[in-house]
Write an enzyme that holds these catalytic residues in place. Structure first.
Site, PDB file in Angstrom:
ATOM      1  CG  HIS A 162      -1.856  -0.839   0.969  1.00 16.61           C
ATOM      2  ND1 HIS A 162      -2.402  -2.199   1.433  1.00 16.61           N
ATOM      3  CD2 HIS A 162      -3.602  -0.694   0.237  1.00 16.61           C
ATOM      4  CE1 HIS A 162      -3.057  -2.456   1.047  1.00 16.61           C
ATOM      5  NE2 HIS A 162      -4.227  -1.761   1.018  1.00 16.61           N
ATOM      6  N   GLY A 163       1.990   1.498   0.635  1.00 22.18           N
ATOM      7  CA  GLY A 163       3.098   2.556   0.841  1.00 22.18           C
ATOM      8  C   GLY A 163       3.980   2.115   1.298  1.00 22.18           C
TER       9      GLY A 163
END
Lengths: 378, 461
Positions: free
Chosen positions: B320-321
């Site tokens: 996701h990040g």
């Protein structure tokens, strides 16, 4: 989830390519003509109904030029004139203020400075020196030069929360002088209208468009898609004068705003005293401050975030300078209480700042009562 | 091109109209062109990465497919594909994160900050292309002979930037089959697009100001305000991402392609395991099929299962990040999933309604807790938020009312299955003009007047 149901009535599944498309379009036109005509009839019916039942929707909601369709004519001094009328030379009373004095959305003759003589005892001549989007420095600029000719006896400054906010926001930034504002407005009025302009004006001039526009804006505020949040890097909001609380605003911003307004008012007061002019200060409340009704707060201002009693604060400042002061809040509440609820808002629909013609008339009446009661300027 | 923009609605109308107006043999080329135009609207240069990814995976898959079992070229081609795709992700998404983390730990900066722009949708299309090569390697599908098929699989515009992550054997055959204009599918597609837009514009974006203000001024906010903003974010991220997915699925359906569902009422889950099976389904199944099972899944004993779960969820978090908060988010989810498995409650539903309610309440708040890690700017900020909520710190106040009301709407909509009712109504009625007009009247002025200009949250991944 999306499998075709049995016995589907649609036949176009059997076709493909341009033929299917053209046949579909033709079939739609054939079968839905009634629907299309019905929609057109509904639109026209709504427009006619609105114009008949709520004419202020067509006339008073301000348009792209913010004049409500009324012509705007300036004198060379930047005063708003009635069409075809020269300003009195010199006026005995000068109305100073921002767009609420200028009369955004109403005709010149409906604005409070030009309605004032009707309610004042004795003869008087008034002029409307309101400037749209004006802060106090801008509003006061050029007055000294103007007053080298016989000055007015009285200046009435109608203060709004916008004006206080602008005074801080524009501090240290060059502002447009009166000649530039006059020139820009004249140029805009003289610009030839293209077909697109005319079409746009027709659509935007319809009551339906204005109601739709206002309603959508109101809905956006209700849902939180629009908020009253001020940009911390460039804070400008009419709510700041009411002590709008926002954690990332510069510390003491609202306080500084009021202090700067006080400095500008001091300058105006000194200037007036040098010319032997009486300055009267009035405060025009924002509509959402008048009641707790939803109809008075269609932009859903969260009032729990407001921490400053603006009319009281302005009253203290006026008292410090020994200036006569009239808070119009109670006048508005009293006038509205005389009518059935919601029938006399005194403000332009969907607008919490600008007055309609009745609102301007109420301001003129209230100010006249104030001036007629004793000598305010001794 | 944002799905919640006027230009996308015009684009979609033109693409669907021309798609069915064109002769069959041109349609795939047209769809490919439309998909690239969709991407070019954001950036032209970075679309070269799409081309590169397509070319590498086309060649690798063909090499694998044409090589006999046991041939070293099969493994080599697979590794080339994986290295290329993970390399792209590493370069654009993780290089700066790893550099700064190493610098923080060792005091030595291994390489200077690259400050590269994160190409839109890179996390999605790299995972998608990897799944294609892996499936070919595993013999689940044959490599496509036509490069247009692979190019369309990588770039098909409805699901290009934020999924759902589709498998090649699901998407490509449908593109070949999608010959006929099917009014039922068309109506279902319109229904889903309108439904998704309503979710995004009316619900998700209305939560954004609350979340942004609270999470942007953490130290000034009271504990209650931060709790309120966390509830708001729970609503925002669901409506935002599931709204996006509905528009994606609806747009594809209008072109005759059925994309798999990505959400299945996740906030009605009674355990975190159930939540993870209902939330972003295409990612969780991808992680299960290509990572968890590759690591051995649950077949190598309890301890190894827990380790596999932790690895899978941690990498899922990092997907996701690039940040420690994402890693912490993944570790938190992995820990809860392991704990549920350990206690045997992952698939168990309480018998009584009151216990089920309690189960739901606990699960929902665990989800909200995880969202703090998800939304916070970094781990430090997440810790501050948790601390301020835990001690109910004084500060700037916010009302709980609006976020809770929106969450209540969400729960009611999910419980009643209104999405299905809405789509079924459109599918069943050829005279949908009235419903379509009604929905458009509701949503279009909002989009047109720029109310919804907030990007989809998952676009950043």
């Amino acid at each position: 989830m999306v499998s075709r149901p049995k016995n589907s009535p649609d036949q176009s599944a059997e076709l493909s390519g341009p033929r299917a498309l053209s046949q579909a379009v033709l079939r739609f036109l054939r079968t839905q003509t009634g629907l299309l005509l019905g929609l057109v009839a509904i639109v026209l019916g709504l427009e006619a109904g609105l114009r008949l039942l709520r004419p202020q929707m067509a006339d008073l909601v301000y348009d792209a030029r913010r004049t409500g369709g009324h012509p705007v004519i300036f004198s060379d001094t930047g005063w708003r004139l009635r069409p075809g009328n020269a300003p009195p030379e010199p006026p005995t009373i000068l109305g100073l203020g921002d767009s609420t004095t200028f009369g955004t959305g109403v005709a010149a003759e409906e604005t409070w400075p030009l309605r004032l003589p009707a309610y004042l005892e004795g003869e008087s001549a008034t002029a409307n020196a309101g400037q749209r989007g004006g802060d106090l420095r801008q509003i006061s600029s050029g007055l000294e030069e103007l007053w080298s000719t016989p000055p007015p006896q009285t200046v009435i400054l109608l203060v709004t929360s916008n004006m206080i906010g602008f005074t801080e926001f524009r501090r240290g930034k060059p502002g447009l002088g009166i000649p530039q504002v006059v020139e820009a407005t004249r140029r805009q009025a003289a610009r030839p209208q293209t077909l697109k302009d005319q079409l746009s004006a027709t659509i935007r001039g319809s009551a339906l468009w204005k109601v739709l526009n206002g309603s959508v804006e109101s809905l956006k505020y209700a849902l939180g898609l629009l908020t009253h949040r001020a940009d911390p890097n460039d804070p400008l909001s009419p709510l700041l004068a009411y002590g709008w609380q926002q954690p990332d605003l510069p510390a003491g911003y609202s306080q500084r705003m009021w202090e700067n307004f006080e400095l500008e008012l001091a300058k105006l007061n000194r200037l007036a005293k040098r010319n032997d002019i009486c300055v009267i200060v009035g405060f025009l409340p924002s509509r959402f401050m008048l009641s707790e009704r939803l109809a008075d707060n269609v932009k859903f201002v969260p009032k729990s975030r407001l921490s400053v009693d603006a009319p009281k604060r302005l009253g203290q400042i006026a008292a410090d300078f020994d200036l006569p002061y009239l808070d119009l809040t109670e006048a508005f509440r009293a006038a509205r209480a005389e009518h059935p609820p919601y029938t006399h808002p005194y403000y332009i629909p969907y607008d919490y700042t600008h007055l309609d013609a009745a609102g301007h008339d109420l301001v003129a009446r209230s100010l006249a009562e104030f001036l007629n009661t004793g000598d305010r300027c001794t | 091109m944002l799905f919640n923009s006027t230009i996308f609605l015009v684009f979609l109308f033109v693409v669907v109209t021309l798609h069915y107006g064109l002769p069959l043999r041109w349609r795939r080329y047209f769809l490919l062109l439309a998909s690239y135009v969709f991407y070019w609207y954001w950036d032209v240069e970075l679309s070269l990465l799409l081309v590169a990814s397509t070319a590498v995976d086309y060649l690798c898959a063909r090499t694998i497919s044409r090589s006999p079992p046991g041939d070293i070229r099969r493994k080599l081609a697979l590794w080339v594909s994986l290295t290329f795709n993970l390399g792209l992700l590493g370069l654009f998404k993780y290089a700066d994160f790893f550099s700064s983390t190493i610098a923080e730990i060792t005091g030595v900066t291994p390489w200077p900050a690259l400050d590269l722009i994160l190409p839109l949708g890179i996390s999605f299309y790299t995972f998608q292309t990897m799944s294609y090569t892996i499936d070919v390697y595993r013999g689940k599908i044959r490599a496509f002979e036509d490069p247009i098929d692979v190019a369309l699989y990588v770039s098909f515009f409805p699901q290009l930037v934020a999924g759902p992550i589709v498998r090649a054997d699901v998407l490509v055959p449908q593109i070949h089959k999608a010959h006929r204009l099917d009014p039922v599918l068309l109506r279902a597609g319109i229904a889903l697009v309108v439904w998704g837009l309503c979710k995004k514009v009316l619900l998700a974006d209305s939560m954004a100001p609350i979340v942004n203000e609270a999470y942007g001024n953490v130290d000034a906010m009271s504990g209650l305000a931060l709790l309120s903003a966390t509830y708001a974010f729970a609503a925002q991220i669901y409506f935002d991402f599931s709204g996006y997915t509905d528009i994606a699925i609806g747009s594809a359906l209008m072109l005759g392609v059925k994309l798999p569902k990505n959400f299945d009422s996740p906030y009605l889950s009674l355990s975190m395991g159930e939540f993870w099976r209902r939330w972003h389904i295409s990612l969780s199944t991808w992680l299960r099929d290509y990572l968890y099972i590759s690591l051995g899944g649950s077949k190598r004993g309890s301890a190894r299962t827990y380790i596999n779960l932790m690895i899978t969820m941690s990498l899922g978090g990092l997907w996701h990040g690039a940040g420690l908060n994402w890693l912490a988010w993944g570790i938190f989810l992995g820990s809860i999933l392991s704990l549920e498995r350990m206690l045997g409650i992952a698939h168990r539903r309480a018998n009584s309604i009151s216990l089920r309610l309690l189960q739901w309440f606990v699960t929902f708040h665990l989800i909200c807790f995880s969202w703090i890690l998800f939304r916070a700017a970094d781990l430090e900020q997440a810790k501050t938020i948790m601390h301020r909520i835990a001690v109910m710190a004084p500060g700037y106040e916010f009302s709980l009312g609006w976020p809770v009301a929106i969450l209540a709407v969400l729960i009611v909509v999910e419980l009643l299955g209104l999405r299905k009712v809405w789509v079924a109504r459109f599918r069943a009625s050829p005279r949908l003009a009235f419903l379509a007009a009604l929905a458009t009247c509701l949503i279009f002025p909002m989009i047109y007047s720029g109310a919804s200009n907030v990007e989809f949250i998952y676009f950043q991944f």
